[in-house]
Design a protein around this motif. Structure first.
Motif, PDB file in Angstrom:
ATOM      1  N   ILE A  53       0.842  -1.202   0.000  1.00 57.22           N
ATOM      2  CA  ILE A  53       0.000   0.000   0.000  1.00 57.22           C
ATOM      3  C   ILE A  53       0.876   1.251   0.000  1.00 57.22           C
ATOM      4  N   GLN A  54       1.887   1.256   0.847  1.00 53.28           N
ATOM      5  CA  GLN A  54       2.792   2.406   0.940  1.00 53.28           C
ATOM      6  C   GLN A  54       3.493   2.666  -0.393  1.00 53.28           C
ATOM      7  N   GLN A  55       3.983   1.610  -1.014  1.00 55.61           N
ATOM      8  CA  GLN A  55       4.705   1.775  -2.282  1.00 55.61           C
ATOM      9  C   GLN A  55       3.792   2.318  -3.372  1.00 55.61           C
ATOM     10  N   GLN A  56       2.585   1.764  -3.471  1.00 55.48           N
ATOM     11  CA  GLN A  56       1.657   2.227  -4.511  1.00 55.48           C
ATOM     12  C   GLN A  56       1.248   3.670  -4.256  1.00 55.48           C
ATOM     13  N   TRP A  57       1.023   4.016  -3.002  1.00 56.56           N
ATOM     14  CA  TRP A  57       0.699   5.391  -2.622  1.00 56.56           C
ATOM     15  C   TRP A  57       1.853   6.329  -2.983  1.00 56.56           C
ATOM     16  N   ASP A  58       3.078   5.924  -2.631  1.00 56.94           N
ATOM     17  CA  ASP A  58       4.248   6.769  -2.893  1.00 56.94           C
ATOM     18  C   ASP A  58       4.445   6.991  -4.389  1.00 56.94           C
ATOM     19  N   HIS A  59       4.245   5.961  -5.196  1.00 56.12           N
ATOM     20  CA  HIS A  59       4.361   6.116  -6.649  1.00 56.12           C
ATOM     21  C   HIS A  59       3.361   7.160  -7.158  1.00 56.12           C
ATOM     22  N   PHE A  60       2.172   7.155  -6.605  1.00 55.54           N
ATOM     23  CA  PHE A  60       1.141   8.123  -7.008  1.00 55.54           C
ATOM     24  C   PHE A  60       1.586   9.543  -6.654  1.00 55.54           C
ATOM     25  N   VAL A  61       1.968   9.736  -5.405  1.00 56.38           N
ATOM     26  CA  VAL A  61       2.302  11.077  -4.911  1.00 56.38           C
ATOM     27  C   VAL A  61       3.555  11.621  -5.586  1.00 56.38           C
ATOM     28  N   GLU A  62       4.532  10.750  -5.825  1.00 54.00           N
ATOM     29  CA  GLU A  62       5.794  11.201  -6.423  1.00 54.00           C
ATOM     30  C   GLU A  62       5.580  11.814  -7.812  1.00 54.00           C
ATOM     31  N   VAL A  63       4.690  11.236  -8.594  1.00 52.51           N
ATOM     32  CA  VAL A  63       4.498  11.713  -9.961  1.00 52.51           C
ATOM     33  C   VAL A  63       3.467  12.841 -10.021  1.00 52.51           C
ATOM     34  N   LEU A  64       2.353  12.691  -9.321  1.00 49.73           N
ATOM     35  CA  LEU A  64       1.284  13.684  -9.425  1.00 49.73           C
ATOM     36  C   LEU A  64       1.445  14.836  -8.440  1.00 49.73           C
ATOM     37  N   GLY A  65       2.285  14.660  -7.431  1.00 49.61           N
ATOM     38  CA  GLY A  65       2.549  15.752  -6.507  1.00 49.61           C
ATOM     39  C   GLY A  65       1.400  16.048  -5.563  1.00 49.61           C
ATOM     40  N   GLN A  66       0.504  15.091  -5.370  1.00 47.63           N
ATOM     41  CA  GLN A  66      -0.627  15.265  -4.459  1.00 47.63           C
ATOM     42  C   GLN A  66      -1.157  13.893  -4.063  1.00 47.63           C
ATOM     43  N   GLN A  67      -1.938  13.873  -3.002  1.00 44.60           N
ATOM     44  CA  GLN A  67      -2.606  12.637  -2.614  1.00 44.60           C
ATOM     45  C   GLN A  67      -3.681  12.271  -3.638  1.00 44.60           C
ATOM     46  N   PRO A  68      -4.055  11.001  -3.685  1.00 42.82           N
ATOM     47  CA  PRO A  68      -5.191  10.627  -4.537  1.00 42.82           C
ATOM     48  C   PRO A  68      -6.472  11.316  -4.070  1.00 42.82           C
ATOM     49  N   HIS A  69      -7.360  11.612  -5.002  1.00 42.49           N
ATOM     50  CA  HIS A  69      -8.676  12.120  -4.641  1.00 42.49           C
ATOM     51  C   HIS A  69      -9.514  11.028  -3.985  1.00 42.49           C
ATOM     52  N   PHE A  70      -9.214   9.776  -4.335  1.00 45.61           N
ATOM     53  CA  PHE A  70      -9.962   8.653  -3.758  1.00 45.61           C
ATOM     54  C   PHE A  70      -9.108   7.396  -3.827  1.00 45.61           C
ATOM     55  N   VAL A  71      -9.549   6.368  -3.118  1.00 46.57           N
ATOM     56  CA  VAL A  71      -8.884   5.061  -3.134  1.00 46.57           C
ATOM     57  C   VAL A  71      -9.940   3.989  -3.359  1.00 46.57           C
ATOM     58  N   ASP A  72      -9.635   3.048  -4.242  1.00 46.62           N
ATOM     59  CA  ASP A  72     -10.476   1.864  -4.407  1.00 46.62           C
ATOM     60  C   ASP A  72      -9.547   0.670  -4.606  1.00 46.62           C
ATOM     61  N   GLY A  73     -10.077  -0.466  -5.051  1.00 50.16           N
ATOM     62  CA  GLY A  73      -9.243  -1.639  -5.193  1.00 50.16           C
ATOM     63  C   GLY A  73      -9.491  -2.378  -6.483  1.00 50.16           C
ATOM     64  N   HIS A  74      -8.418  -2.834  -7.122  1.00 50.71           N
ATOM     65  CA  HIS A  74      -8.558  -3.704  -8.285  1.00 50.71           C
ATOM     66  C   HIS A  74      -9.206  -5.000  -7.824  1.00 50.71           C
ATOM     67  N   GLN A  75     -10.315  -5.363  -8.454  1.00 52.12           N
ATOM     68  CA  GLN A  75     -11.140  -6.508  -8.054  1.00 52.12           C
ATOM     69  C   GLN A  75     -11.674  -6.322  -6.629  1.00 52.12           C
ATOM     70  N   HIS A  76     -11.804  -5.055  -6.221  1.00 49.73           N
ATOM     71  CA  HIS A  76     -12.431  -4.654  -4.957  1.00 49.73           C
ATOM     72  C   HIS A  76     -11.678  -5.177  -3.728  1.00 49.73           C
ATOM     73  N   VAL A  77     -10.366  -5.362  -3.859  1.00 48.33           N
ATOM     74  CA  VAL A  77      -9.590  -5.927  -2.746  1.00 48.33           C
ATOM     75  C   VAL A  77      -9.519  -4.980  -1.548  1.00 48.33           C
ATOM     76  N   HIS A  78      -9.809  -3.703  -1.757  1.00 58.35           N
ATOM     77  CA  HIS A  78      -9.715  -2.742  -0.656  1.00 58.35           C
ATOM     78  C   HIS A  78     -10.729  -2.998   0.445  1.00 58.35           C
ATOM     79  N   GLN A  79     -11.769  -3.818   0.167  1.00 58.34           N
ATOM     80  CA  GLN A  79     -12.786  -4.072   1.172  1.00 58.34           C
ATOM     81  C   GLN A  79     -12.630  -5.450   1.836  1.00 58.34           C
ATOM     82  N   PHE A  80     -11.579  -6.207   1.462  1.00 55.70           N
ATOM     83  CA  PHE A  80     -11.377  -7.529   2.046  1.00 55.70           C
ATOM     84  C   PHE A  80     -10.905  -7.422   3.494  1.00 55.70           C
ATOM     85  N   PRO A  81     -11.200  -8.425   4.313  1.00 52.79           N
ATOM     86  CA  PRO A  81     -10.678  -8.447   5.691  1.00 52.79           C
ATOM     87  C   PRO A  81      -9.164  -8.307   5.711  1.00 52.79           C
TER      88      PRO A  81
END
Length: 265
Positions: free
Chosen positions: A98-126
């Motif tokens: 999660i940290q690495q994917q977040w950092d890749h986003f921020v490093e290039v776009l220079g801001q936090q994501p407007h939102f977070v979701d999950g490929h195949q909805h994994v963000h809602q798994f236990p």
């Protein structure tokens, strides 16, 4: 007048998807896109996407199942689900990914994501959802998190909609409420990705729109070089979203196209 947000998943997965997304943003058909920052395409494609950061919501498409290269931390979906529900996931490795994917986003776009979701909805798994929410609290996240708690169920896809909802949506919503993280109010876009009449599906989703309906979509302009089991569905979605019929259908159903949020991120 209900607000509907079309969000294109899988930005940076392949060039055909990215070209479709850019064209649909320019056309006004998309109000959000969700990005796979582990992709080797990400850095260059994100620089092109950056110009739209004030006009659409740009999110992090948390990936734990799609393999980009040998360094990608991932599991086959069935194995990830088994490990999540049996609490056999390595929390340290999930947090690191999660940290690495977040950092890749921020490093290039220079801001936090407007939102977070999950490929195949994994963000809602236990396990994953608890680690994600704790991580976002540490980041003082101000955006929104994709919710499947209130899915639009239309025939013959009711079972798939209910199944996806059962994979942790309600628990994730409770965690978001406790942490004061915003979410979309309704969710649609669920079908079996077969060759069907996609415009009819959209009109059915429109007819159930109340307020802040998020419609997940997966457009592409053509067949990719790498395997993609749903490329036919991607192309039919793109064809509809580029058509004049799409905007006529929005007008006829009294639909306002708009963002879910993320304006102050």
């Amino acid at each position: 007048m209900p607000t509907v947000c079309f969000c294109a998943d899988d930005f940076a997965m392949n060039p055909q998807i990215d070209q479709a997304i850019f064209q649909l943003i320019e056309r006004g058909s998309l109000q959000a896109t969700s990005c796979m920052t582990q992709s080797p395409l990400w850095a260059n494609e994100a620089l092109k996407l950056k110009q739209y950061a004030t006009t659409i919501d740009i999110g992090l498409h948390l990936n734990l199942t799609h393999v980009f290269d040998a360094q990608t931390f991932s599991y086959p979906l069935a194995q990830l689900m088994l490990r999540a529900w049996s609490h056999q996931l390595d929390k340290t490795l999930i947090r690191k990914s999660i940290q690495q994917q977040w950092d890749h986003f921020v490093e290039v776009l220079g801001q936090q994501p407007h939102f977070v979701d999950g490929h195949q909805h994994v963000h809602q798994f236990p396990v994953i959802r608890e680690i994600l929410i704790d991580f976002l609290k540490e980041q003082r996240f101000k955006g929104w998190i994709r919710s499947l708690s209130h899915t639009v169920n239309i025939a013959p896809y009711q079972f798939k909609s209910q199944l996806l909802q059962m994979l942790g949506a309600k628990r994730l919503t409770r965690l978001c409420q406790e942490a004061n993280f915003a979410q979309n109010e309704q969710f649609a876009g669920i079908y079996d990705f077969s060759i069907t009449h996609y415009p009819n599906l959209c009109q059915q989703w429109f007819s159930h729109a109340e307020h802040q309906l998020l419609i997940m979509c997966h457009p592409s302009i053509g067949i990719p070089d790498t395997p993609d089991s749903i490329y036919n569905a991607r192309i039919q979605e793109y064809n509809y979203l580029t058509s004049e019929q799409f905007f006529h259908d929005c007008t006829n159903n009294n639909i306002k196209l708009g963002r879910i949020g993320g304006y102050n991120v």
